[in-house]
Each structure stands twice: as C-alpha cells, then as structure tokens.
Scaffold this motif. Structure first.
Motif, PDB file in Angstrom:
ATOM      1  N   LEU A  73       0.939  -1.052   0.088  1.00  0.00           N
ATOM      2  CA  LEU A  73      -0.028  -0.419   0.279  1.00  0.00           C
ATOM      3  C   LEU A  73       0.371   0.890   0.062  1.00  0.00           C
ATOM      4  N   ILE A  74       1.741   0.979   0.770  1.00  0.00           N
ATOM      5  CA  ILE A  74       2.776   2.774   0.428  1.00  0.00           C
ATOM      6  C   ILE A  74       3.627   2.219  -0.696  1.00  0.00           C
ATOM      7  N   ARG A  75       3.871   1.234  -0.887  1.00  0.00           N
ATOM      8  CA  ARG A  75       4.592   1.967  -2.517  1.00  0.00           C
ATOM      9  C   ARG A  75       3.559   2.069  -3.722  1.00  0.00           C
ATOM     10  N   ARG A  76       2.238   1.585  -3.598  1.00  0.00           N
ATOM     11  CA  ARG A  76       0.830   2.171  -4.650  1.00  0.00           C
ATOM     12  C   ARG A  76       0.591   3.453  -4.608  1.00  0.00           C
ATOM     13  N   SER A  77       0.605   4.144  -2.969  1.00  0.00           N
ATOM     14  CA  SER A  77       0.064   5.193  -2.854  1.00  0.00           C
ATOM     15  C   SER A  77       1.379   6.675  -3.370  1.00  0.00           C
ATOM     16  N   GLU A  86       1.388   9.796  -5.814  1.00  0.00           N
ATOM     17  CA  GLU A  86       1.722  10.872  -6.229  1.00  0.00           C
ATOM     18  C   GLU A  86       2.460  10.470  -7.670  1.00  0.00           C
ATOM     19  N   ILE A  87       3.725  10.411  -7.212  1.00  0.00           N
ATOM     20  CA  ILE A  87       4.365  10.699  -8.437  1.00  0.00           C
ATOM     21  C   ILE A  87       3.554  11.733  -9.501  1.00  0.00           C
ATOM     22  N   SER A  88       2.572  10.178  -9.892  1.00  0.00           N
ATOM     23  CA  SER A  88       2.113  10.644 -11.103  1.00  0.00           C
ATOM     24  C   SER A  88       1.121  11.850 -11.036  1.00  0.00           C
ATOM     25  N   GLU A 142      12.061  13.813  -4.391  1.00  0.00           N
ATOM     26  CA  GLU A 142      12.155  14.181  -3.077  1.00  0.00           C
ATOM     27  C   GLU A 142      10.553  12.600  -2.946  1.00  0.00           C
ATOM     28  N   ILE A 143       9.651  11.844  -3.725  1.00  0.00           N
ATOM     29  CA  ILE A 143       9.259  11.356  -3.665  1.00  0.00           C
ATOM     30  C   ILE A 143       9.723  10.332  -3.752  1.00  0.00           C
ATOM     31  N   HIS A 144      10.241   9.887  -5.213  1.00  0.00           N
ATOM     32  CA  HIS A 144      11.024   9.215  -5.636  1.00  0.00           C
ATOM     33  C   HIS A 144      12.336   8.982  -4.579  1.00  0.00           C
ATOM     34  N   GLY A 145      13.116   9.400  -3.495  1.00  0.00           N
ATOM     35  CA  GLY A 145      13.305   9.133  -3.051  1.00  0.00           C
ATOM     36  C   GLY A 145      12.166   8.407  -1.533  1.00  0.00           C
ATOM     37  N   LYS A 146      11.418   8.799  -1.263  1.00  0.00           N
ATOM     38  CA  LYS A 146      10.751   8.133  -0.577  1.00  0.00           C
ATOM     39  C   LYS A 146      10.482   6.410  -0.558  1.00  0.00           C
ATOM     40  N   LEU A 147      10.373   6.284  -1.505  1.00  0.00           N
ATOM     41  CA  LEU A 147       9.582   4.913  -2.616  1.00  0.00           C
ATOM     42  C   LEU A 147      10.835   4.433  -2.192  1.00  0.00           C
TER      43      LEU A 147
END
Length: 100
Positions: free
Chosen positions: A22-26, A30-32, A42-47
């Motif tokens: 679920l974390i990866r999907r959310s 957000e990236i899109s 930033e979001i990619h770093g969290k991913l």
C-alpha cells in the motif's frame, strides 16, 4: 527439492511485499499527480526507502511440491518435470500428453 532456506527467504520476501504494498502504491500515485520535478524526486527518494526485498519484482514463483524456482507453469503452480510426471500419471484433470 529446493533448500529450505531458499523457500523461507522467498516467504519472507512475500510477507515484506504485502506489508509495503500500500505504501508503494500510494507513493506511485503521488508521483503521477505532482507536476514539479523536484517534488517528484523527493517522493522517489521516499519510494526507495522501504527494504529492497519488499519490491514485487524480487519475488519468484516456486513449484508447489518441490520448491523449484525455474520452469514453473502459472496455471498449475508446478515445475515442468513435476507437471509432466503428474500428466503421465493422469493426476491432472483436463491435461493431456502431446503427441504428433
């Protein structure tokens, strides 16, 4: 028969993948949605912060009876040589031996 440690490692990867799914999907959603490139980074770093083994691409299908990781048929969940033996023994309904 595959080594039991490999089978256990695969089970551990499967649990991790379910935990972080679920974390990866959310984060991917957000990236899109984000228009700016810096926010996407930033979001990619969290991913990238979840463990590597939680990625779905690191999972392997294994044979249900032997644990073999290669030559698996998705429909049956068996490796090729076990599938062939079971078809020859008429243990799989609907499966026929090929002859030409």
């Amino acid at each position: 028969m595959a080594r039991k440690s490999l089978i256990q490692r695969e089970k551990k990867r499967h649990k991790l993948e379910q935990k972080y799914h679920l974390i990866r999907r959310s984060l991917k959603k957000e990236i899109s949605k984000v228009p700016s490139l810096s926010d996407k980074w930033e979001i990619h770093g969290k991913l990238q912060s979840p463990p590597r083994n939680s990625a779905p691409t690191r999972l392997h299908r294994r044979c249900f009876s032997t644990g073999r990781s290669r030559a698996n048929y998705r429909d049956f969940g068996l490796s090729g040589h076990i599938l062939r033996e079971m078809v020859h023994a008429c243990l799989l309904p609907g499966a026929t031996r090929s002859s030409w």
